[in-house]
Design a protein around this motif. Structure first.
Motif, PDB file in Angstrom:
ATOM      1  N   PRO A  15      16.038  -0.520  -7.897  1.00 17.44           N
ATOM      2  CA  PRO A  15      15.619  -1.985  -8.161  1.00 17.44           C
ATOM      3  C   PRO A  15      14.269  -2.522  -8.387  1.00 17.44           C
ATOM      4  O   PRO A  15      14.004  -3.883  -8.655  1.00 17.44           O
ATOM      5  CB  PRO A  15      15.893  -2.644  -6.435  1.00 17.44           C
ATOM      6  N   GLN A  16      13.071  -1.008  -8.456  1.00 15.32           N
ATOM      7  CA  GLN A  16      11.797  -1.346  -8.305  1.00 15.32           C
ATOM      8  C   GLN A  16      11.757  -1.657 -10.570  1.00 15.32           C
ATOM      9  O   GLN A  16      11.216  -2.165 -10.590  1.00 15.32           O
ATOM     10  CB  GLN A  16      11.367  -0.128  -7.925  1.00 15.32           C
ATOM     11  N   ILE A  17      12.687  -1.595 -10.519  1.00 16.05           N
ATOM     12  CA  ILE A  17      12.735  -1.670 -12.227  1.00 16.05           C
ATOM     13  C   ILE A  17      13.887  -2.634 -12.634  1.00 16.05           C
ATOM     14  O   ILE A  17      14.175  -3.072 -14.239  1.00 16.05           O
ATOM     15  CB  ILE A  17      12.573  -0.439 -13.131  1.00 16.05           C
ATOM     16  N   GLY A  29       3.494   4.850   0.698  1.00 19.40           N
ATOM     17  CA  GLY A  29       2.986   3.776  -0.573  1.00 19.40           C
ATOM     18  C   GLY A  29       3.724   3.569  -1.055  1.00 19.40           C
ATOM     19  O   GLY A  29       5.254   4.154  -0.535  1.00 19.40           O
ATOM     20  N   CYS A  30       3.841   2.336  -2.086  1.00 14.53           N
ATOM     21  CA  CYS A  30       5.137   1.868  -3.043  1.00 14.53           C
ATOM     22  C   CYS A  30       4.577   2.005  -4.152  1.00 14.53           C
ATOM     23  O   CYS A  30       3.359   0.725  -4.454  1.00 14.53           O
ATOM     24  CB  CYS A  30       6.293   1.206  -1.928  1.00 14.53           C
ATOM     25  N   LEU A  31       5.003   2.405  -5.201  1.00 16.88           N
ATOM     26  CA  LEU A  31       4.642   1.627  -5.982  1.00 16.88           C
ATOM     27  C   LEU A  31       5.110   0.409  -6.899  1.00 16.88           C
ATOM     28  O   LEU A  31       4.073  -0.233  -7.493  1.00 16.88           O
ATOM     29  CB  LEU A  31       5.376   1.919  -7.694  1.00 16.88           C
ATOM     30  N   SER A  32       5.964  -0.603  -5.540  1.00 17.19           N
ATOM     31  CA  SER A  32       5.782  -2.096  -5.685  1.00 17.19           C
ATOM     32  C   SER A  32       5.339  -2.953  -5.054  1.00 17.19           C
ATOM     33  O   SER A  32       4.494  -3.682  -4.516  1.00 17.19           O
ATOM     34  CB  SER A  32       7.313  -2.527  -5.130  1.00 17.19           C
ATOM     35  N   GLN A  83      14.662   8.745   2.367  1.00 12.80           N
ATOM     36  CA  GLN A  83      14.430   7.127   3.276  1.00 12.80           C
ATOM     37  C   GLN A  83      13.920   6.551   2.588  1.00 12.80           C
ATOM     38  O   GLN A  83      14.499   5.444   2.900  1.00 12.80           O
ATOM     39  CB  GLN A  83      13.877   7.291   5.209  1.00 12.80           C
ATOM     40  N   HIS A  84      12.448   6.137   2.292  1.00 16.55           N
ATOM     41  CA  HIS A  84      11.765   4.739   1.709  1.00 16.55           C
ATOM     42  C   HIS A  84      12.642   5.092   0.567  1.00 16.55           C
ATOM     43  O   HIS A  84      12.843   3.308   0.564  1.00 16.55           O
ATOM     44  CB  HIS A  84      10.233   6.209   1.015  1.00 16.55           C
ATOM     45  N   GLU A  85      13.170   5.934  -0.590  1.00 13.70           N
ATOM     46  CA  GLU A  85      14.156   4.872  -1.653  1.00 13.70           C
ATOM     47  C   GLU A  85      15.144   4.359  -1.422  1.00 13.70           C
ATOM     48  O   GLU A  85      15.571   3.482  -2.056  1.00 13.70           O
ATOM     49  CB  GLU A  85      14.061   6.148  -2.477  1.00 13.70           C
ATOM     50  N   ILE A  86      16.385   5.207  -0.423  1.00 14.51           N
ATOM     51  CA  ILE A  86      17.124   4.171   0.144  1.00 14.51           C
ATOM     52  C   ILE A  86      17.184   2.988   0.895  1.00 14.51           C
ATOM     53  O   ILE A  86      18.022   1.955   0.846  1.00 14.51           O
ATOM     54  CB  ILE A  86      18.544   5.686   1.076  1.00 14.51           C
ATOM     55  N   ASP A  87      16.202   3.023   1.769  1.00 18.89           N
ATOM     56  CA  ASP A  87      15.406   1.757   1.758  1.00 18.89           C
ATOM     57  C   ASP A  87      15.108   0.757   0.535  1.00 18.89           C
ATOM     58  O   ASP A  87      16.253  -0.626   1.482  1.00 18.89           O
ATOM     59  CB  ASP A  87      14.173   1.611   2.896  1.00 18.89           C
ATOM     60  N   HIS A  88      15.113   0.329  -0.157  1.00 19.08           N
ATOM     61  CA  HIS A  88      15.037   0.244  -1.283  1.00 19.08           C
ATOM     62  C   HIS A  88      16.403  -0.310  -1.822  1.00 19.08           C
ATOM     63  O   HIS A  88      16.655  -1.763  -2.459  1.00 19.08           O
ATOM     64  CB  HIS A  88      14.321   0.027  -2.711  1.00 19.08           C
ATOM     65  N   LEU A  89      17.272   0.404  -2.019  1.00 19.28           N
ATOM     66  CA  LEU A  89      18.878   0.353  -1.743  1.00 19.28           C
ATOM     67  C   LEU A  89      19.106  -1.425  -1.044  1.00 19.28           C
ATOM     68  O   LEU A  89      20.362  -1.887  -1.822  1.00 19.28           O
ATOM     69  CB  LEU A  89      19.687   1.230  -2.242  1.00 19.28           C
TER      70      LEU A  89
END
Ligand SMILES: [Zn+2]
Length: 207
Positions: free
Chosen positions: A107-109, A149-152, A192-198
């Protein structure tokens, strides 16, 4: 990270995780899956695999609407070439000097699909690996503090205190196999951070 974990604590943790229920078949529950649509394929294949993609930002209204959406599963074993292209471009993006990170979610891209890349700090050589339709099926009760932190998310960093020390993940491979793995420590926070993004969740929601 808490590095002074004793063997006994590890064992208790493992028992706690194994005690959690997991759904092996329907990986992400109520998510609707489907073939990639024309717009998704166009965006993914708009440049070759070495080209990074634009990382969506929370301070852009249009971008943040996409970042807050629930992503859909991809159909395992389908659209394999395009998914490989997507994974390669996600890798180019997360390792690009403009947006260096330790993980990235589709989703970030701008692709609202359940695909993530995670840098495996728990493996030799710390490789980036890709996971399709990942879910967390078990959480340790033991938590860890982690500076995130987060790239987005421009200009915000913070220490989350509710990330589990260890998690059980389940995911599909490109060919459609279902895999299961116990992940611990800092790498577990990245998952956990990346699966949250989904699910449209951002790290500062936990602060
Ligand atoms: Zn992020």
């Amino acid at each position: 990270m808490k590095k002074s974990l004793t063997i006994l604590a590890s064992l208790l943790l493992l028992i706690a995780i194994i005690g959690c229920k997991s759904q092996l078949t329907n990986l992400s529950g109520n998510n609707i899956s489907g073939s990639l649509d024309k717009l998704e394929i166009e965006l993914i294949e708009s440049a070759d695999t070495s080209k990074p993609m634009r990382v969506l930002q929370t301070d852009n209204l249009q971008d943040s609407l996409v970042l807050r959406k629930q992503s859909r599963d991809i159909i395992p074993g389908k659209d394999i070439q395009t998914i490989e292209h997507l994974i390669a471009r996600m890798y180019s993006t997360v390792t690009d000097s403009a947006s260096m990170g330790v993980g990235i979610a589709a989703p970030q891209i701008g692709i609202s699909r359940n695909v993530i890349l995670v840098q495996r700090f728990d493996k030799e050589g710390e490789p980036f690996e890709s996971y399709l339709n990942p879910v967390i099926s078990g959480y340790s009760k033991m938590k860890q503090d982690c500076r995130e932190g987060c790239l987005s998310v421009p200009d915000i960093r913070g220490t989350t205190k509710n990330r589990s020390y260890a998690i059980m993940i389940e995911y599909n491979t490109l060919s459609g196999e279902i895999k299961r793995e116990l992940v611990e420590g800092y790498t577990a926070v990245i998952f956990q951070h990346e699966i949250d993004h989904l699910r449209g969740i951002l790290f500062y929601d936990h602060l």
